[in-house]
Each structure stands twice: as C-alpha cells, then as structure tokens.
Scaffold this motif. Structure first.
Motif, PDB file in Angstrom:
ATOM      1  N   PHE A   1      -4.361   2.910  -2.070  1.00 20.27           N
ATOM      2  CA  PHE A   1      -3.625   4.045  -1.522  1.00 20.27           C
ATOM      3  C   PHE A   1      -4.092   4.318  -0.094  1.00 20.27           C
ATOM      4  CE2 PHE A   1      -3.674   4.858  -6.123  1.00 20.27           C
ATOM      5  CZ  PHE A   1      -2.323   5.039  -6.361  1.00 20.27           C
ATOM      6  N   ASN A   2      -3.106   4.654   0.747  1.00 15.84           N
ATOM      7  CA  ASN A   2      -3.412   5.144   2.092  1.00 15.84           C
ATOM      8  C   ASN A   2      -3.283   6.667   2.052  1.00 15.84           C
ATOM      9  OD1 ASN A   2      -3.753   5.432   4.886  1.00 15.84           O
ATOM     10  ND2 ASN A   2      -1.530   5.374   5.197  1.00 15.84           N
ATOM     11  N   ILE A   3      -4.413   7.368   2.238  1.00 10.47           N
ATOM     12  CA  ILE A   3      -4.453   8.810   2.059  1.00 10.47           C
ATOM     13  C   ILE A   3      -4.323   9.513   3.410  1.00 10.47           C
ATOM     14  CG2 ILE A   3      -5.707  10.736   1.022  1.00 10.47           C
ATOM     15  CD1 ILE A   3      -5.022   8.456  -0.899  1.00 10.47           C
ATOM     16  N   GLU A   4      -3.380  10.471   3.483  1.00 12.87           N
ATOM     17  CA  GLU A   4      -3.263  11.338   4.655  1.00 12.87           C
ATOM     18  C   GLU A   4      -3.358  12.784   4.174  1.00 12.87           C
ATOM     19  OE1 GLU A   4      -0.062  10.577   7.294  1.00 12.87           O
ATOM     20  OE2 GLU A   4      -0.120   8.397   6.963  1.00 12.87           O
ATOM     21  N   TRP A   5      -4.091  13.614   4.925  1.00 11.00           N
ATOM     22  CA  TRP A   5      -4.349  14.980   4.467  1.00 11.00           C
ATOM     23  C   TRP A   5      -4.051  15.968   5.591  1.00 11.00           C
ATOM     24  CZ3 TRP A   5      -9.870  17.342   4.552  1.00 11.00           C
ATOM     25  CH2 TRP A   5      -9.825  18.663   4.096  1.00 11.00           C
ATOM     26  N   VAL A   6      -3.232  16.982   5.269  1.00 12.87           N
ATOM     27  CA  VAL A   6      -2.994  18.084   6.197  1.00 12.87           C
ATOM     28  C   VAL A   6      -3.220  19.399   5.449  1.00 12.87           C
ATOM     29  CG1 VAL A   6      -1.352  16.803   7.592  1.00 12.87           C
ATOM     30  CG2 VAL A   6      -0.523  18.146   5.664  1.00 12.87           C
ATOM     31  N   LYS A   7      -3.476  20.458   6.210  1.00  6.59           N
ATOM     32  CA  LYS A   7      -3.821  21.734   5.578  1.00  6.59           C
ATOM     33  C   LYS A   7      -2.678  22.743   5.580  1.00  6.59           C
ATOM     34  CE  LYS A   7      -8.826  21.525   6.372  1.00  6.59           C
ATOM     35  NZ  LYS A   7     -10.030  22.290   6.807  1.00  6.59           N
ATOM     36  N   HIS A   8      -1.631  22.484   6.346  1.00  5.50           N
ATOM     37  CA  HIS A   8      -0.530  23.437   6.449  1.00  5.50           C
ATOM     38  C   HIS A   8       0.786  22.770   6.074  1.00  5.50           C
ATOM     39  CE1 HIS A   8      -3.619  25.232   9.025  1.00  5.50           C
ATOM     40  NE2 HIS A   8      -3.031  26.404   8.793  1.00  5.50           N
ATOM     41  N   LEU A   9       1.676  23.555   5.494  1.00  5.82           N
ATOM     42  CA  LEU A   9       2.987  23.015   5.141  1.00  5.82           C
ATOM     43  C   LEU A   9       3.733  22.554   6.382  1.00  5.82           C
ATOM     44  CD1 LEU A   9       5.186  22.442   3.058  1.00  5.82           C
ATOM     45  CD2 LEU A   9       6.012  24.778   3.384  1.00  5.82           C
ATOM     46  N   SER A  10       3.631  23.314   7.461  1.00  7.13           N
ATOM     47  CA  SER A  10       4.337  22.932   8.689  1.00  7.13           C
ATOM     48  C   SER A  10       3.902  21.551   9.162  1.00  7.13           C
ATOM     49  CB  SER A  10       4.077  23.965   9.786  1.00  7.13           C
ATOM     50  OG  SER A  10       2.694  24.087  10.049  1.00  7.13           O
ATOM     51  N   SER A  11       2.602  21.266   9.065  1.00  4.42           N
ATOM     52  CA  SER A  11       2.112  19.943   9.466  1.00  4.42           C
ATOM     53  C   SER A  11       2.621  18.881   8.508  1.00  4.42           C
ATOM     54  CB  SER A  11       0.578  19.943   9.482  1.00  4.42           C
ATOM     55  OG  SER A  11       0.083  20.920  10.360  1.00  4.42           O
ATOM     56  N   GLY A  12       2.687  19.222   7.220  1.00  5.60           N
ATOM     57  CA  GLY A  12       3.208  18.273   6.241  1.00  5.60           C
ATOM     58  C   GLY A  12       4.665  17.947   6.482  1.00  5.60           C
ATOM     59  N   LEU A  13       5.469  18.978   6.790  1.00  5.61           N
ATOM     60  CA  LEU A  13       6.891  18.751   7.063  1.00  5.61           C
ATOM     61  C   LEU A  13       7.082  17.880   8.288  1.00  5.61           C
ATOM     62  CD1 LEU A  13       8.267  22.348   6.374  1.00  5.61           C
ATOM     63  CD2 LEU A  13       8.471  20.344   4.900  1.00  5.61           C
ATOM     64  N   GLU A  14       6.272  18.116   9.314  1.00  6.84           N
ATOM     65  CA  GLU A  14       6.365  17.292  10.534  1.00  6.84           C
ATOM     66  C   GLU A  14       6.010  15.840  10.217  1.00  6.84           C
ATOM     67  OE1 GLU A  14       4.632  17.214  15.124  1.00  6.84           O
ATOM     68  OE2 GLU A  14       3.985  18.753  13.713  1.00  6.84           O
ATOM     69  N   ARG A  15       4.976  15.639   9.389  1.00  2.20           N
ATOM     70  CA  ARG A  15       4.596  14.268   9.020  1.00  2.20           C
ATOM     71  C   ARG A  15       5.699  13.596   8.211  1.00  2.20           C
ATOM     72  NH1 ARG A  15       4.631  10.040   7.953  1.00  2.20           N
ATOM     73  NH2 ARG A  15       3.032   8.558   7.193  1.00  2.20           N
ATOM     74  N   LEU A  16       6.344  14.329   7.310  1.00  6.37           N
ATOM     75  CA  LEU A  16       7.401  13.750   6.477  1.00  6.37           C
ATOM     76  C   LEU A  16       8.581  13.291   7.318  1.00  6.37           C
ATOM     77  CD1 LEU A  16       7.376  16.192   3.433  1.00  6.37           C
ATOM     78  CD2 LEU A  16       6.717  13.785   3.425  1.00  6.37           C
ATOM     79  N   ARG A  17       8.872  14.025   8.377  1.00  6.94           N
ATOM     80  CA  ARG A  17       9.997  13.626   9.224  1.00  6.94           C
ATOM     81  C   ARG A  17       9.732  12.305   9.930  1.00  6.94           C
ATOM     82  NH1 ARG A  17       9.674  19.311  10.302  1.00  6.94           N
ATOM     83  NH2 ARG A  17      11.380  20.413   9.244  1.00  6.94           N
ATOM     84  N   ALA A  18       8.463  11.943  10.046  1.00  9.10           N
ATOM     85  CA  ALA A  18       8.124  10.647  10.656  1.00  9.10           C
ATOM     86  C   ALA A  18       8.358   9.494   9.692  1.00  9.10           C
ATOM     87  CB  ALA A  18       6.659  10.659  11.115  1.00  9.10           C
ATOM     88  N   GLY A  19       8.505   9.802   8.376  1.00  7.20           N
ATOM     89  CA  GLY A  19       8.828   8.777   7.392  1.00  7.20           C
ATOM     90  C   GLY A  19       7.608   8.063   6.832  1.00  7.20           C
TER      91      GLY A  19
ATOM     92  N   MET B   1       0.849  -1.190   0.000  1.00  8.02           N
ATOM     93  CA  MET B   1       0.000   0.000   0.000  1.00  8.02           C
ATOM     94  C   MET B   1       0.887   1.242   0.000  1.00  8.02           C
ATOM     95  SD  MET B   1      -2.852   1.258   2.792  1.00  8.02           S
ATOM     96  CE  MET B   1      -3.980  -0.075   2.386  1.00  8.02           C
ATOM     97  N   ASN B   2       0.579   2.180  -0.899  1.00  3.92           N
ATOM     98  CA  ASN B   2       1.337   3.426  -1.000  1.00  3.92           C
ATOM     99  C   ASN B   2       0.670   4.515  -0.167  1.00  3.92           C
ATOM    100  OD1 ASN B   2       3.336   2.547  -2.864  1.00  3.92           O
ATOM    101  ND2 ASN B   2       1.806   2.621  -4.481  1.00  3.92           N
ATOM    102  N   THR B   3       1.474   5.170   0.654  1.00  3.70           N
ATOM    103  CA  THR B   3       0.956   6.264   1.469  1.00  3.70           C
ATOM    104  C   THR B   3       1.117   7.574   0.720  1.00  3.70           C
ATOM    105  OG1 THR B   3       1.428   5.138   3.546  1.00  3.70           O
ATOM    106  CG2 THR B   3       1.221   7.537   3.624  1.00  3.70           C
ATOM    107  N   ILE B   4      -0.003   8.255   0.499  1.00  3.99           N
ATOM    108  CA  ILE B   4      -0.006   9.518  -0.227  1.00  3.99           C
ATOM    109  C   ILE B   4      -0.333  10.634   0.762  1.00  3.99           C
ATOM    110  CG2 ILE B   4      -0.920  10.788  -2.197  1.00  3.99           C
ATOM    111  CD1 ILE B   4       0.440   8.100  -2.894  1.00  3.99           C
ATOM    112  N   LEU B   5       0.561  11.643   0.838  1.00  2.00           N
ATOM    113  CA  LEU B   5       0.333  12.793   1.710  1.00  2.00           C
ATOM    114  C   LEU B   5      -0.190  13.951   0.864  1.00  2.00           C
ATOM    115  CD1 LEU B   5       0.554  14.266   4.422  1.00  2.00           C
ATOM    116  CD2 LEU B   5       2.925  14.831   3.831  1.00  2.00           C
ATOM    117  N   ILE B   6      -1.405  14.410   1.167  1.00  6.28           N
ATOM    118  CA  ILE B   6      -2.003  15.547   0.474  1.00  6.28           C
ATOM    119  C   ILE B   6      -1.869  16.776   1.377  1.00  6.28           C
ATOM    120  CG2 ILE B   6      -4.124  16.495  -0.506  1.00  6.28           C
ATOM    121  CD1 ILE B   6      -5.064  13.618  -0.981  1.00  6.28           C
ATOM    122  N   ILE B   7      -1.276  17.847   0.817  1.00  2.00           N
ATOM    123  CA  ILE B   7      -1.114  19.089   1.572  1.00  2.00           C
ATOM    124  C   ILE B   7      -1.897  20.185   0.855  1.00  2.00           C
ATOM    125  CG2 ILE B   7       0.520  20.689   2.624  1.00  2.00           C
ATOM    126  CD1 ILE B   7       2.705  18.596   2.285  1.00  2.00           C
TER     127      ILE B   7
END
Length: 700
Positions: free
Chosen positions: A29-47, A1-7
């Motif tokens: 697809f595993n969909i994750e959605w955030v509304k702010h870039l800061s939240s997206g960057l924090e999620r990306l650091r989790a891998g 399953m591919n995790t897709i981050l939507i910002i």
C-alpha cells in the motif's frame, strides 16, 4: 500498488493504520495522510486514489456531512469510515449513504485490516466494471437502429431498446415480464398463419435463426403490420448453459429511412439540428456563386458566446446544452429564411447573410442578434444572461472562399471580445497583425509563471477623513524579458480566453496574501489586502476551497482579505453568484463589488449578495467637476445607497483635488487613485506605510 488516503487529525489512529498497512505481507500500500477534509478533497481531485479511510470527526467537518462531501467528489472510490462500534444510528446512516464497510477504531491495528481493505478495493473495482459494461451496452443498444429484445430461458422479456418499442408498439416497462409471443407476433402474409416464434425455434434446435422472407410480418400492438427481418440467438453463461435469448429485427423499409437519416446527421449538428461545418461550407460556396452572378455582397457573422464555459462548469453540461438550443432558436428567429444559421461546435455559431447591395446590412443583423441574445434565458429553474461577440467578414473584400471568410470573421470576433465583448467588429487587414501578437502573447504566457516573470504592484486605499492608508489593492504586472513591463490590459483577456488565468490568478492571490503577512510580521499592518478575481476563476467549482487553502498556507487572517468581483460577473448568473459568495463569506473574507454602477444590479440583489464594500467605477468618479450634466450625481447616489445598506463605499480613480473634496462632502469613506499614489512595488509601498501620505497631495 494501491494508494490509500487517510483523513484524520488523530495522530495515534493514523500511525496504527500506517503500521498495519505497511507491514502487510501480501499487500503493498502507498499511504497518504492528511488532517483536514479540505486537504483530502483537494488530493482526491488530483486522482489516483484507490480507497479512503476517513475519521468522521475532523477539524473542518463532522459526521455524515463528511461522507456527503467525499461522495460528491469520489463516488466510485471505496470510502471506509473510522468510527466506534456503539453508534447504531450512525452506522445505519452510513449504509444509507452507500458505505459498504467501516473500521472500528478499537481494532485499527488488527492484521485483518489489510486483507479487508484489499477485498473492498477489489469488490468496488468489479462493481464499477460491471456497471460500466451494463451502461455501455444499454446506451449502445439505445442508439442503434435495429430493434433488440432480450428474454430469459422461459421466453419472458427482460429488456427491449427504443427501436423495439417503436416497432412493436409496446413500451419497455409494459413488456417487462410478458412472454415474447405477446410482444412479437409474427405471421406469414401469404398463408396468414402464425410463424414459429424465433425464441421457441432456437430453444428447440439450439442454434441461431435468421428470417429475411419479405412475407414475414410483425403484428404491432395496435394491429398494424410491418415487414421485418429477424435474427435470434441463444445467450450462454460461462459454463455454456443457456440463460436466455436475444432477438434483433428491423423494418425492411428502414434501410431507405436510415440512409436519409445518416445523410442528414452527416450535415447537421445533433444538439441543435443546425447545419454543421460540412453543410456550412457548401452553403457558403453556393452563396458566393450566387453573389458573383448577381453582383451582390455576402456577409459571414462568426459568433462566440461570452463566458459560456462558466455556465457549463457551474451548472453542468445538461443546462449548457439546453441553453445552446435556446440560443439556436433565437438566432434562427432573428434572421431571414434565405440566411443560414450553423453551429461549428461548442459555443461557436456562423451565420451566412445573403446581402442585396450594401455590406452595412450585416451590421443591422448583428445588432438584432445582440439584442435577441441579451434577453434572459430561463433554463432548468435558472435565469441565465448570455451575451455574444460577433466578427463580420464580407465577400469578396475579406476572402473569396469559405475558408478565408470564416478565418477573417473569426479574427474579427476575437477583436470584438477585446473591445469588451457583447459587440460586433468588421474584419480589417490590420487585425491579422494583432492576431499574430495575440498568439505570441499566449505562447509566452504559458511559460511566464515558471520563469517568475509576474510581479505585483500595490496601490493604497486611503481613509478620506484621516488621510491614513487603510489597505492596498494588488495589481498584476508582467515583466517580460524582451517587452519590459507589460500592463494587464494587454494580456489578461488572452489569459482568460486560454484558461491560463486560473494558475495566474492563484499565484496572484497567494503572493498578495504572503506579502500582507510579511508586512504584518514587520509591524506594517494593513486593514486589508484586495485581489481582483476574474470571471473564469469565480465560476470554478473549487474556487472557495482554493481561497481557503491559500489562506491556511499563508497564515493571513481571512478578515484582512478582500476579493474584488465586478458587478457584471455577479449578474451573469445571480443564483450561482449568491451560492459562491455565501461560500466565501463562510470562510470569513471580505467581498467587494468592483466597478459598481456598470452592471445594472438591483438593491435586492445587493442585499442577497452579502457584499461588504461597493467600489465606485473610476469613470463615474472622473465625471466629478465636468460640465456634462452628471457632475457626480451617480457617485452621490452610490454613496447614499451604501450608507442605507450599511455597506462600505470606496471611490476608485481619484485623480484631482476637486474629486477628493466632493467625495469628502458626500461622506465617502475611502478613496483610491493617482491623487494618492500610483501602483508601486512592495518595497516602495512599505516605505509609504512608514512615511504616510502627508506630502502626497497631488497626482504623482
């Protein structure tokens, strides 16, 4: 399953993407959605993110800058912008940044989106694997002792490693595209005839070749000869077609050279060329034997650099490595030729000091080392200030073999850190008890957060003119189930050394902000809530982002948060400190230099730091009224400096009426200390806000 981050903060776009991806027939697809870039960057650091779909118009970031921030965190993850199709300039800039594809906002519900996304993910993964394999091969070939040359089917050189450059006299760039006959001329030393070039030989016969004849000589570019052994083989593609050749060769005498080199590498640190642990143990054993014969002493100095990890984390390991080399040189320059300087690994060094008659000689060496290392290091455009903590053990008092002496010196070094760092301590037997306690504290600390054992006490800051409470400083306490209330002096240093201060510090910041918000919601508003920041936290790359996130989560106005940072932390790396402070000022928080007057900063730095408040160190405040020659001179100077720089000044450690009276005469704006109130729990502080300080005119 591919995790897709939507910002994106566009609910409609997010829903369209979610629906079209979750309804795809062939893909899951595993969909994750955030509304702010800061939240997206924090999620990306989790891998564990496979692709990013990002709107270039976000509440906290706009345009190409959004891509730059994402690429800085996740250069290996496909980044697919969501944009309109009528902006050719933006499209060109995106492609320059490395964007391989984008999605048109007008067609987010297209059934082609899932397939396109899958293809992009697969292509990026294939490219990453290819790049890793290529780099792995190049790095491996660069470090092996054998010379290696690759050619194409026509015999033209496409690659050669460092060993090949050394043996042939050709550089890689110069040899590129030249025929192998020019680069690698072989002759038979007896007949003086040219030997068939290995590439031509294997191409004609279609099989590998090995030449081990001692008469085979390589004619270097400068005309000199070298006896070589040569092997060559064809390289085939997946279909079995010849696409080139590989030649491996080495100087026959290189075997002896390599044996000596391997013996050296086995006993020396590759970065600093200092003796490693293996050779150190041997040197200590020899030194002990010599000390026994001569009836002399032997000292071991265990050095650990103070806060070196922060330099690595902030400026990168390349700068850190150069700093370690600079430190190694200073250490060697500061001891006698008969002494041994070694690197155990990381930022730990051990020095064996051959003594004459007195163990006190080790103290003189330690003082010399502290002075040598304290001078600034100029590394890659950075002026770095590094100190060290030194533990000293003496043979035979503190150990009779290498292992015991190193252990005793290591224990003493930790006590030097507890004494404030940048000092040395001799080993004492009672240190073993303290070390055992230290290990116990660290063990308990690891579970203290989960068990909700930490609490905050609050000490008021008071307007010295009106007597009104203007703010509060949050102070950490540990309510241990067996030991009771544990003060920070007993555990904070251990938390910093172990890295546990990071989650603890974030808990303190979040809890203090939440408490300030709770008081505000009940009508007990304060001008500010202050939180102390450790050196470990301050140097984290995501520190400013974590502050921003906590403020968003708690809803506290950034203007009401004060971050107290000691002067010594800021002066450790001025350039980096300025950058971090600027990031924090952008968020809107107030910045305070804690313990001002102890870190030797200049007025120029104070201006560059963009500080809001200078907090006078308690030691200077408590000198007021003492007959020691100072009598508040430093306090007066700091207050005057603050006024000239238009910076707020807070006096910490006010305990007596004479001190308060002096501060008021000097027009100090704010005070804090036992004269007004000890640190108290949140409920008591709330009551204090209601009743005020009118009846608190003495130390409570």
């Amino acid at each position: 399953m591919n995790t897709i981050l939507i910002i994106t903060d566009n609910d409609t776009d997010a829903k369209l993407l979610h629906d079209v991806l979750t309804q795809a027939n062939e893909d899951t697809f595993n969909i994750e959605w955030v509304k702010h870039l800061s939240s997206g960057l924090e999620r990306l650091r989790a891998g564990a993110v496979d692709a990013i779909l990002v709107d270039l118009s976000l509440p906290d970031s706009q345009g190409i800058a959004t891509l730059d921030k994402l690429f800085a965190v996740s250069s290996q993850i496909p980044i697919i912008p969501l944009c309109t199709t009528n902006n050719e300039m933006l499209t060109a800039e995106m492609m320059q940044r490395g964007v391989q594809a984008y999605l048109s906002k007008e067609h987010l519900d297209s059934n082609l989106v899932p397939q396109s996304l899958r293809n992009i993910i697969l292509r990026k993964a294939a490219e990453a694997l290819l790049y890793i394999e290529k780099r792995r091969t190049e790095i491996t070939l660069s470090f092996i002792s054998d010379a290696v040359i690759y050619t194409d089917v026509a015999g033209k050189v496409s690659f050669m490693n460092a060993a090949a450059e050394g043996l042939t006299g050709w550089s890689r760039n110069e040899a590129q595209g030249h025929h192998i006959n020019e680069i690698m001329r072989l002759i038979d030393d007896e007949t003086r005839q040219l030997v068939d070039n290995p590439v031509e030989w294997i191409v004609r016969r279609g099989k590998s070749l090995t030449l081990t004849d001692a008469n085979t000589h390589l004619i270097r570019r400068d005309g000199r000869k070298a006896v070589v052994g040569v092997s060559a083989a064809l390289v085939h593609d997946n279909a079995g077609r010849s696409i080139g050749s590989v030649i491996v060769f080495h100087g026959i005498t290189a075997i002896q050279v390599m044996a000596a080199k391997m013996a050296y590498l086995a006993q020396h640190d590759t970065l600093t060329n200092l003796p490693n642990r293996m050779l150190l143990n041997d040197r200590i054993t020899q030194a002990i034997a010599m000390a026994k014969r001569r009836g002399t002493h032997l000292a071991l100095l265990f050095l650990d650099l103070d806060n070196f990890k922060h330099i690595n984390d902030t400026l990168g390991h390349g700068v850190g490595d150069k700093l370690l080399q600079s430190i190694a040189k200073r250490l060697c320059d500061s001891v006698r030729g008969s002494d041994t300087v070694s690197r155990l690994g990381g930022d730990e060094f051990v020095i064996v000091v051959m003594q004459d008659k007195h163990a006190q000689d080790a103290a003189l060496t330690a003082e010399k080392l502290l002075t040598a290392l304290a001078a600034p290091h100029l590394i890659a455009g950075h002026t770095l200030h590094v100190t060290t903590s030194i533990g000293i053990s003496i043979f035979p008092t503190d150990g009779e073999d290498a292992e015991a002496l190193i252990k005793s010196a290591d224990i003493a070094m930790y006590h030097a850190k507890e004494k404030g760092r940048n000092n040395y301590q001799f080993f004492k037997d009672e240190m073993n008890t303290r070390t055992a306690e230290r290990l116990a504290i660290e063990g308990y600390l690891r579970d203290a957060l989960e068990r909700n054992e930490f609490i905050l006490h609050y000490q008021p800051k008071v307007n010295l003119e009106t007597g009104m409470i203007t703010g509060a400083e949050a102070l950490l306490r540990w309510l241990h189930p067996e030991w009771g209330l544990v003060m920070p002096e007993r555990f904070v240093q251990i938390a910093e050394d172990s890295g546990l201060i990071i989650p603890i510090g974030r808990w303190v910041l979040r809890e203090a902000c939440m408490q300030a918000k709770r008081w505000e919601e009940t009508g007990l508003r304060l001008d500010s809530i202050a939180v102390n920041i450790s050196a470990v936290e301050f140097r984290l790359k995501d520190f400013a982002n974590s502050v921003y996130t906590i403020l968003n989560e708690t809803g506290l106005n950034p203007q009401r948060l004060q971050l107290e940072i000691t002067e010594s932390i800021l002066m450790r790396d001025v350039e980096s400190s300025i950058t971090i402070l600027h990031q924090l000022k952008t968020i809107g928080v107030k910045l305070v230099i804690d313990d001002f007057g102890t870190g030797c900063s200049s007025v120029n730095y104070l201006h560059q730091f963009s500080i809001d408040t200078l907090k006078i160190a308690p030691a200077f405040v408590q000198e007021i009224g003492h007959d020691n020659g100072n009598n508040g001179v430093i306090v007066s100077a700091v207050i005057a400096m603050g006024a000239s720089l238009k910076q707020h000044v807070t006096a910490e450690g006010v305990e007596k009426w004479e001190q308060l009276a002096f501060l008021k005469v000097q027009h100090c704006e704010e005070g804090q200390g036992y004269f007004f109130s000890r640190p108290i729990v949140a409920e008591q502080f709330a009551q204090l806000l209601v009743t005020g300080l009118s009846d608190r005119n003495r130390v409570s």
